[in-house]
Design an enzyme around this catalytic site. Structure first.
Site: not given
Length: 453
Positions: A125, A148, A194
């Site tokens: 990403k 981010n 995660h």
């Protein structure tokens, strides 16, 4: 800065005073909100106080006066258990949001429909976000890039019909953005990650899916099962992106052997020979960028020129030098086996520098790519474990530190008979045993390469 006017005259609790938290506090205050901020660390509180931001221990506040808790994305929302500030907000019936939610509300208030591209995915990403922003800038667009990838979204210029926001979003950020509604939502892929923060793979994939659910147009990589299922649930306004041979689905794009083609089989772009876009994972990144650029009205020539001039991201398969035939590549951002796999598939005749603080699974998943490695150079705490995996399959040298590894790898690569040997720093490990972060590790690698005779 994007002042947040949607909370003007209201009292807002804010927890988490790192970079994005401070930017959020500034934006709320600039928009007329009354902010009470706090952090579990004294340093963040001191920074806020130094800027004149009102601080108070939120455990001691009357929450009936707050209309929202703005939570930093690194603070646990659900798993392994909600943070105490989350529990206080829930007990008081106060909504919990993040900074990108504030941006979304401000966009709807002052510039509804302003171009907003949101990108997520387990891998790729950051590169895709930077690539999309670069292609748009090269075509003359006013682009604001953040999220981010580094710059807090509320530190960027406000949304405007003539300005494109290109925003990378982690699952933590999506979880705090209940009304996320980008013009274009991009989902690169979904693989396990995660799970300590999201509980199960199903919950993690569900959070990723939220990013495209509210998007006007969705662009989805379909090369993994969870992403294919997500694409199948999207009935319309969908571009599927597939890497490899096979038919293109619907209005999708296909990237095969570095050539990006549309559903009719027409060639849209060729990324072969673009050093910053080596490897099949970058073919996907480029295909996604093509889809987004097309949706935002760029011409074929503008898209090709933008791809060709993309410099790449620092520390991610970054070409940092060449000594005669030897290419030096800084892939310090590869902190696990899955990330390192991308680099190992992009090169041959590799002199591989690896090691650091190992992740679960070590480098065993990379065994199928060992035939691409001429020699391995082990550094850091993982040396013993990695040596055991390499034993009998790849010749290796225990180097201990990065400076020793670079020197030995450069010597051996130069002495090899390969037409283009590659000295590759792709550690498959966290940096924390020897370096503060992967950026410091990558910068040190660059310095050592530049100092070679």
């Amino acid at each position: 800065m994007t002042p947040v006017t949607t909370f003007a005259g209201q009292k807002v609790a804010l927890f988490g005073l790192g970079g994005s938290g401070l930017a959020t506090a500034r934006a709320l205050i600039a928009g007329g909100a009354e902010v009470v901020a706090w952090d579990d660390g004294a340093e963040g509180v001191a920074k806020a106080q130094g800027e004149g931001i009102s601080t108070a221990d939120l455990r001691e506040q009357d929450w009936s006066g707050f209309v929202a808790l703005v939570l930093a994305p690194g603070v646990p929302l659900t798993h392994p258990e909600p943070h105490w500030s989350v529990r206080r907000a829930q007990e008081a019936g106060v909504e919990i949001v993040g900074d990108i939610e504030l941006f979304c509300r401000e966009r709807r208030a002052i510039a509804p429909g302003a171009p907003f591209v949101a990108i997520t995915g387990t891998n790729g990403k950051s590169t895709t976000t930077a690539l999309i922003a670069h292609v748009l800038r090269q075509a003359g667009r006013d682009v604001q890039m953040g999220g981010n990838i580094g710059t807090a979204i509320l530190s960027l210029e406000p949304p405007d019909a003539a300005r494109v926001h290109v925003i990378e979003m982690s699952s933590f950020q999506i979880d705090l953005t209940p009304t996320l509604d980008p013009s274009v939502g991009v989902l690169m892929n979904v693989t396990p990650d995660h799970l300590d923060r999201h509980g199960t793979m199903e919950q993690y994939a569900g959070i990723k899916e939220r990013l495209i659910r509210g998007a006007d147009l969705a662009v989805v990589g379909i090369d993994d099962a969870p992403s294919r299922a997500i694409a199948d649930r999207r009935a319309e306004r969908l571009v599927r992106v597939h890497v490899g041979a096979g038919p293109t689905q619907g209005e999708g794009l296909r990237a095969e052997a570095g050539i990006i083609r549309d559903a009719a089989g027409a060639d849209l772009a060729d990324v072969n020979g673009i050093g910053s876009l080596r490897g099949a994972h970058n073919w996907q990144n480029a295909a996604v960028a093509v889809a987004v650029a097309q949706a935002l009205g760029l011409s074929a020539d503008e898209i090709r020129a933008g791809l060709a001039s993309f410099p790449g991201l620092p520390h991610r398969m970054e070409e940092v030098g060449r000594r005669d035939r030897v290419l030096f590549v800084n892939d310090s951002k590869a902190t696990n086996a899955d990330s390192t796999e991308k680099a190992l598939t992009a090169f041959r005749d590799i002199h591989w520098i690896l090691g650091g603080k190992a992740k679960d699974g070590g480098i065993f998943p990379l065994v199928p790519y060992f035939e691409r490695v001429a020699h391995a150079y082990l550094i850091g705490a993982a040396s013993d474990a990695f040596a055991a995996t390499l034993e009998g399959a790849v010749p290796y040298t225990r180097c201990g530190t990065l400076d020793v590894a670079v020197e030995k790898a450069a010597q051996n690569a130069a002495a090899s008979g390969a037409p283009e040997p590659v000295v590759l720093l792709s550690p498959a490990c966290a940096s924390y045993d020897q370096f503060r972060n992967f950026e410091v590790r990558g910068d040190r690698f660059r310095e050592l390469v530049q100092a070679l005779p």
